[in-house]
Design an enzyme around this catalytic site. Structure first.
Site, PDB file in Angstrom:
ATOM      1  N   CYS A   2       3.039 -27.484 -16.532  1.00  0.00           N
ATOM      2  CA  CYS A   2       4.319 -27.253 -17.388  1.00  0.00           C
ATOM      3  C   CYS A   2       5.272 -28.377 -16.697  1.00  0.00           C
ATOM      4  O   CYS A   2       5.282 -28.533 -15.528  1.00  0.00           O
ATOM      5  CB  CYS A   2       4.787 -26.025 -17.267  1.00  0.00           C
ATOM      6  SG  CYS A   2       3.295 -25.023 -17.993  1.00  0.00           S
ATOM      7  N   ARG A  27       3.464 -34.237 -19.246  1.00  0.00           N
ATOM      8  CA  ARG A  27       2.753 -33.404 -18.251  1.00  0.00           C
ATOM      9  C   ARG A  27       2.187 -32.100 -18.827  1.00  0.00           C
ATOM     10  O   ARG A  27       1.340 -31.546 -18.334  1.00  0.00           O
ATOM     11  CB  ARG A  27       3.709 -33.001 -17.000  1.00  0.00           C
ATOM     12  CG  ARG A  27       4.205 -34.195 -16.391  1.00  0.00           C
ATOM     13  CD  ARG A  27       5.012 -33.811 -15.221  1.00  0.00           C
ATOM     14  NE  ARG A  27       4.408 -33.004 -14.160  1.00  0.00           N
ATOM     15  CZ  ARG A  27       4.477 -32.881 -13.039  1.00  0.00           C
ATOM     16  NH1 ARG A  27       5.772 -33.623 -12.561  1.00  0.00           N
ATOM     17  NH2 ARG A  27       3.918 -32.189 -12.170  1.00  0.00           N
ATOM     18  N   TRP A  75       2.109 -26.104 -20.977  1.00  0.00           N
ATOM     19  CA  TRP A  75       0.819 -26.402 -21.103  1.00  0.00           C
ATOM     20  C   TRP A  75       0.002 -24.921 -21.047  1.00  0.00           C
ATOM     21  O   TRP A  75       0.012 -24.673 -19.983  1.00  0.00           O
ATOM     22  CB  TRP A  75       0.388 -27.384 -20.243  1.00  0.00           C
ATOM     23  CG  TRP A  75      -1.076 -27.794 -20.319  1.00  0.00           C
ATOM     24  CD1 TRP A  75      -1.976 -28.713 -21.404  1.00  0.00           C
ATOM     25  CD2 TRP A  75      -2.174 -27.311 -19.784  1.00  0.00           C
ATOM     26  NE1 TRP A  75      -3.193 -28.774 -21.251  1.00  0.00           N
ATOM     27  CE2 TRP A  75      -3.360 -28.045 -20.218  1.00  0.00           C
ATOM     28  CE3 TRP A  75      -2.457 -26.560 -18.528  1.00  0.00           C
ATOM     29  CZ2 TRP A  75      -4.713 -27.884 -19.497  1.00  0.00           C
ATOM     30  CZ3 TRP A  75      -3.895 -26.577 -17.878  1.00  0.00           C
ATOM     31  CH2 TRP A  75      -4.707 -27.176 -18.451  1.00  0.00           C
ATOM     32  N   ASN A 101       6.341 -22.185 -14.016  1.00  0.00           N
ATOM     33  CA  ASN A 101       4.915 -22.977 -13.973  1.00  0.00           C
ATOM     34  C   ASN A 101       4.061 -22.753 -13.027  1.00  0.00           C
ATOM     35  O   ASN A 101       4.208 -22.224 -11.796  1.00  0.00           O
ATOM     36  CB  ASN A 101       5.300 -24.498 -13.532  1.00  0.00           C
ATOM     37  CG  ASN A 101       4.218 -25.542 -13.554  1.00  0.00           C
ATOM     38  OD1 ASN A 101       3.219 -25.388 -14.154  1.00  0.00           O
ATOM     39  ND2 ASN A 101       4.297 -26.454 -12.679  1.00  0.00           N
ATOM     40  N   GLY A 102       2.721 -22.435 -13.522  1.00  0.00           N
ATOM     41  CA  GLY A 102       1.807 -21.874 -12.665  1.00  0.00           C
ATOM     42  C   GLY A 102       0.882 -20.583 -13.274  1.00  0.00           C
ATOM     43  O   GLY A 102       0.978 -20.418 -14.564  1.00  0.00           O
ATOM     44  N   GLU A 482     -16.136 -43.679 -14.718  1.00  0.00           N
ATOM     45  CA  GLU A 482     -14.607 -43.687 -15.004  1.00  0.00           C
ATOM     46  C   GLU A 482     -14.476 -44.237 -16.455  1.00  0.00           C
ATOM     47  O   GLU A 482     -13.652 -43.560 -17.082  1.00  0.00           O
ATOM     48  CB  GLU A 482     -14.037 -44.391 -14.088  1.00  0.00           C
ATOM     49  CG  GLU A 482     -12.644 -44.919 -14.354  1.00  0.00           C
ATOM     50  CD  GLU A 482     -11.355 -43.956 -14.461  1.00  0.00           C
ATOM     51  OE1 GLU A 482     -11.934 -42.753 -14.156  1.00  0.00           O
ATOM     52  OE2 GLU A 482     -10.407 -44.086 -14.889  1.00  0.00           O
ATOM     53  N   LYS A 486     -12.309 -42.291 -19.478  1.00  0.00           N
ATOM     54  CA  LYS A 486     -11.289 -42.697 -20.140  1.00  0.00           C
ATOM     55  C   LYS A 486     -11.484 -42.832 -21.787  1.00  0.00           C
ATOM     56  O   LYS A 486     -10.675 -42.315 -22.635  1.00  0.00           O
ATOM     57  CB  LYS A 486     -11.177 -44.176 -19.949  1.00  0.00           C
ATOM     58  CG  LYS A 486     -10.441 -44.850 -18.696  1.00  0.00           C
ATOM     59  CD  LYS A 486      -8.995 -44.351 -18.535  1.00  0.00           C
ATOM     60  CE  LYS A 486      -8.614 -43.242 -17.732  1.00  0.00           C
ATOM     61  NZ  LYS A 486      -9.100 -42.715 -16.761  1.00  0.00           N
ATOM     62  N   GLU A 489     -11.245 -39.024 -22.878  1.00  0.00           N
ATOM     63  CA  GLU A 489      -9.889 -38.696 -22.694  1.00  0.00           C
ATOM     64  C   GLU A 489      -8.751 -39.022 -23.849  1.00  0.00           C
ATOM     65  O   GLU A 489      -8.223 -38.368 -24.482  1.00  0.00           O
ATOM     66  CB  GLU A 489      -9.193 -38.981 -21.381  1.00  0.00           C
ATOM     67  CG  GLU A 489      -9.430 -38.532 -20.175  1.00  0.00           C
ATOM     68  CD  GLU A 489      -8.522 -38.962 -19.036  1.00  0.00           C
ATOM     69  OE1 GLU A 489      -7.745 -38.194 -18.700  1.00  0.00           O
ATOM     70  OE2 GLU A 489      -9.166 -40.032 -18.452  1.00  0.00           O
ATOM     71  N   HIS A 505     -34.842 -40.757 -17.332  1.00  0.00           N
ATOM     72  CA  HIS A 505     -35.503 -39.774 -16.864  1.00  0.00           C
ATOM     73  C   HIS A 505     -34.796 -38.608 -17.897  1.00  0.00           C
ATOM     74  O   HIS A 505     -34.479 -37.674 -17.648  1.00  0.00           O
ATOM     75  CB  HIS A 505     -34.867 -39.625 -15.395  1.00  0.00           C
ATOM     76  CG  HIS A 505     -35.611 -40.219 -14.511  1.00  0.00           C
ATOM     77  ND1 HIS A 505     -36.874 -40.326 -14.034  1.00  0.00           N
ATOM     78  CD2 HIS A 505     -35.210 -41.327 -13.846  1.00  0.00           C
ATOM     79  CE1 HIS A 505     -37.216 -41.363 -13.368  1.00  0.00           C
ATOM     80  NE2 HIS A 505     -36.182 -41.968 -13.078  1.00  0.00           N
ATOM     81  N   LYS A 604      -0.947 -34.115 -17.653  1.00  0.00           N
ATOM     82  CA  LYS A 604      -1.033 -35.224 -16.648  1.00  0.00           C
ATOM     83  C   LYS A 604      -1.400 -34.504 -15.041  1.00  0.00           C
ATOM     84  O   LYS A 604      -1.993 -35.349 -14.597  1.00  0.00           O
ATOM     85  CB  LYS A 604       0.481 -35.782 -16.380  1.00  0.00           C
ATOM     86  CG  LYS A 604       0.372 -37.068 -15.634  1.00  0.00           C
ATOM     87  CD  LYS A 604      -0.461 -37.956 -15.822  1.00  0.00           C
ATOM     88  CE  LYS A 604      -0.543 -39.260 -14.775  1.00  0.00           C
ATOM     89  NZ  LYS A 604      -1.732 -40.236 -15.197  1.00  0.00           N
TER      90      LYS A 604
HETATM   91  C1  AGP Z   1      -7.502 -39.053 -15.475  1.00  0.00           C
HETATM   92  O1  AGP Z   1      -7.389 -39.931 -16.452  1.00  0.00           O
HETATM   93  C2  AGP Z   1      -7.224 -37.584 -15.683  1.00  0.00           C
HETATM   94  N1  AGP Z   1      -5.833 -37.426 -16.140  1.00  0.00           N
HETATM   95  C3  AGP Z   1      -7.488 -36.817 -14.604  1.00  0.00           C
HETATM   96  O2  AGP Z   1      -9.008 -36.731 -14.509  1.00  0.00           O
HETATM   97  C4  AGP Z   1      -6.837 -36.781 -13.289  1.00  0.00           C
HETATM   98  O3  AGP Z   1      -7.408 -37.996 -12.663  1.00  0.00           O
HETATM   99  C5  AGP Z   1      -7.379 -35.520 -12.371  1.00  0.00           C
HETATM  100  O4  AGP Z   1      -6.611 -34.487 -12.975  1.00  0.00           O
HETATM  101  C6  AGP Z   1      -6.840 -35.717 -10.971  1.00  0.00           C
HETATM  102  O5  AGP Z   1      -5.395 -35.826 -11.062  1.00  0.00           O
HETATM  103  P1  AGP Z   1      -4.575 -36.249  -9.833  1.00  0.00           P
HETATM  104  O6  AGP Z   1      -4.986 -37.694  -9.278  1.00  0.00           O
HETATM  105  O7  AGP Z   1      -3.161 -36.106  -9.983  1.00  0.00           O
HETATM  106  O8  AGP Z   1      -5.046 -35.239  -8.710  1.00  0.00           O
END
Ligand code: AGP
Length: 609
Positions: A2, A27, A75, A101-102, A482, A486, A489, A505, A604
């Site tokens: 949050c 975020r 969030w 937040n948390g 990766e 992407k 996401e 496999h 984020k």
């Molecule tokens: C990456 O595109 C994502 N948003 C997510 O996997 C991110 O890399 C992961 O949450 C780790 O975040 P950080 O690098 O801030 O620790």
């Protein structure tokens, strides 16, 4: 995660808080809210499901002149996405509101206790427990400061709270394990609090990072508008302070349609500035400090994209130095009672430096006496403050939820670490060799970015298929992972990253003429990778090959072939191929019309488990 913003001072506080929330919307954003003390001294609360724009239209035409205000973008962790569960949670008749937040891990127990004392909960959230705890202690006759302290002592789990109290026109803030930053503008006599220094950029001219369990007090009536206390009520010195020199350009996207695209295009410049930082600037010492840490073997721990950068870094360190590196997914590592010894090195990779699982893994290593090193973007973050040494990746603020430039900078910072270990330092000769290599890399990426239209054309040809594989061998395997992340996401399509040799496999059963295979092909293991492509082609899979330029064999077997100049950069070629993946995913998402900078369900920085 949050977003939290609080402000008090002479200018209209609600405007300041709303501006801060807008900057944090990346975020966490399924609802937003603000509370403030109105000109006729009432505590007002406005909160709405959806993006901040909904809250802003709710405030339209209302008297929102205020000298103190707190706000929140949510969030959701506990309780559905609706107006009721949005923050702030408040008792306006008591002049009290708060944002959180948390996660409050003992929320159920607290809810039962408070309900037994006659409290009626209005939301499904864990956060509301803190509001009602404060009311409980105020009813016992405690003043607001002690009510906050006593309530905080009853909370289990990682949290940050910001409280607005009308009776004394002040703001309190306190945290344990979640990010919290304070700020002042001593020219305008303003005080700020937030979960992210970025929210205060261009507003505060000095920022403070309080440690856990330090009570932050923002009050216009004190000589100092911002004070810090221990839980026993004594003044606290457990905070670090620094000038706030982070510029905030509201038109930060410039000519780019999305922050993500802007951040993809920033990469060549960032590589050049990383070189400056570590070869000519203050970064030199941090590389040498990292070199002084034990490293019989290395545990590399991270989440998501940072984990894939860690896979690339493992390859760099092992290839150059033959030091065993163990890769750990933070959320697994922290619970499997790992075997650790104090002659090992624990390396944590994180853009935000606030990822809950990564932080918990770092604390576990510290408890075992293992030295901890971060490769991190956010200076002053919890990870940055808790590690024995840090290597900053200098990626600047990354707004796009899908990480792009941070991946590149993380991998390259790890590359420099592997080189410093290999050469046991950084002689001028080594420095010149490496800066030449990184400037060549930056130049190659400039050239790749100039070919965006070619990548856009491939995206246009394949965006309507219903499943994607990204495959690679060796150091291209993490790039496959990766690349798949992407696409998942930001385009919300099913994509899997696989070791190219692994498809036969089992997963190859999925291949048909509606599946796309994006093959990452490097000079290493070239023939093996090509034979894996043949296996997929034989089953009518659509082949997109991203590999060495002017390669006739790749051109012939691929439906779409994007050649990359890899000469002289073999060991850094994965970074180049990944840039193509970033643009490919971006343009597929754009064609599918998704929210590229703020993808659904994502935040984020994941500061909860
Ligand atoms: C990456 O595109 C994502 N948003 C997510 O996997 C991110 O890399 C992961 O949450 C780790 O975040 P950080 O690098 O801030 O620790």
């Amino acid at each position: 995660m949050c977003g939290i913003v609080g402000h008090l001072g002479p200018q209209n506080s609600v405007d300041v808080v709303i501006e801060g929330l807008k900057r944090l919307e990346y975020r966490g954003y399924d609802s937003a809210g603000v509370s403030f003390i109105s000109s006729d001294n009432e505590l007002m609360v406005y909160k709405k499901k959806g993006e901040i724009a909904n809250l802003i239209s709710e405030l339209d035409g209302k008297d929102i002149k205020a000298r103190s205000s707190i706000g929140h973008t949510r969030w959701a962790t506990h309780g559905g996405v609706n107006d009721q569960n949005a923050h702030p949670h408040a008792a306006p008749e008591r002049g009290l509101s708060m944002v959180h937040n948390g996660i409050i891990e003992n929320a159920n127990e607290l809810r039962d206790f408070l309900s037994s004392k006659g409290h009626k909960f209005e939301s499904e959230t864990d956060s509301e427990c803190f509001l009602r705890l404060m009311l409980f202690h105020l009813d016992e006759g405690l003043d607001i400061k002690d009510a906050v302290i006593q309530s905080f002592k009853k909370i289990k789990g990682h949290s940050a709270f910001v409280i607005l109290y009308k009776e004394t026109d002040e703001i309190y803030a306190i945290k344990n394990g979640a990010p919290l930053v304070c700020g002042i503008n001593d020219i305008n006599s303003e005080a700020f609090v937030s979960s992210d220094p970025y929210a205060l950029a261009g507003m505060a001219n000095k920022i403070y990072f309080p440690e856990n369990e330090v009570l932050c007090h923002l009050s216009p009536s004190n000589q100092n508008i911002l004070n810090f206390y221990e839980l026993n009520g004594e003044k606290s010195k457990r905070y670090t302070a620094k000038a706030q020199n982070m510029d905030h350009d509201p038109a930060a996207k410039g000519d780019y349609e999305h922050y993500m695209l802007k951040e993809i295009f920033e990469q060549p410049e960032l590589i050049r500035s990383l070189t400056q930082f570590y070869f000519k600037g203050e970064g030199k010492d941090s590389l040498l400090k990292a070199l002084s840490l034990p490293r019989k073997n290395v545990h590399i721990t991270a989440c998501g994209t940072a984990f894939y950068a860690g896979m690339v870094i493992k390859d760099f360190i092992e290839k150059e130095n033959r030091i065993p590196c163990k890769l750990e997914i933070a959320s697994e590592f922290r619970y499997r009672n790992p075997v650790l010894s104090n002659d090992e090195l624990a390396l944590f990779i994180s853009q935000s430096g606030e990822t809950a699982d990564t932080l918990a893994a770092q604390q576990l290593c510290k408890e075992h006496g293992v030295k901890t090193l971060s490769i991190v973007n956010t200076e002053g973050s919890t990870l940055y403050r808790d590690c024995d040494a840090n290597l900053l990746i200098r990626a600047g603020i990354e707004i796009g939820v899908a990480s792009t430039k941070a991946f590149t900078q993380q991998a390259l910072t790890g590359y420099l670490l592997s080189q410093v270990i290999k050469h046991n330092g950084m002689t001028d000769e080594v420095r010149n060799l490496l800066s030449g290599k990184l400037s060549l890399l930056a130049e190659r990426i400039d050239n790749l970015l100039a070919r965006e239209d070619e990548i856009k054309a491939i995206a246009k040809s394949i965006y309507q298929y219903n499943g994607y594989f990204f495959t690679g061998r060796g150091i291209y395997f993490p790039i496959a992972l990766e690349g798949a992340l992407k696409l998942k996401e930001i385009a919300y399509v099913h994509a899997e990253g696989y070791a190219a040799g692994e498809l036969k496999h089992g997963p190859i059963a999925l291949i048909d003429d509606q599946k796309v295979n994006v093959a990452l092909v490097g000079p290493e293991l070239f023939e093996k990778t090509v034979s894996n492509i043949q296996e997929i082609k034989a089953r009518d899979g659509i082949i997109v090959s991203i590999g060495p330029k002017n390669n006739k064999e790749l051109d012939e077997i691929s439906d779409y072939y994007f050649g990359v100049e890899l000469e002289g950069l073999e060991d850094l070629s994965p970074i180049c191929l990944n840039i193509v993946n970033q643009l490919l995913s971006y343009h597929i998402a754009k064609l599918l019309g998704t929210d590229i900078d703020k993808p659904r369900n994502l935040a984020k920085s994941v500061t909860v488990e």
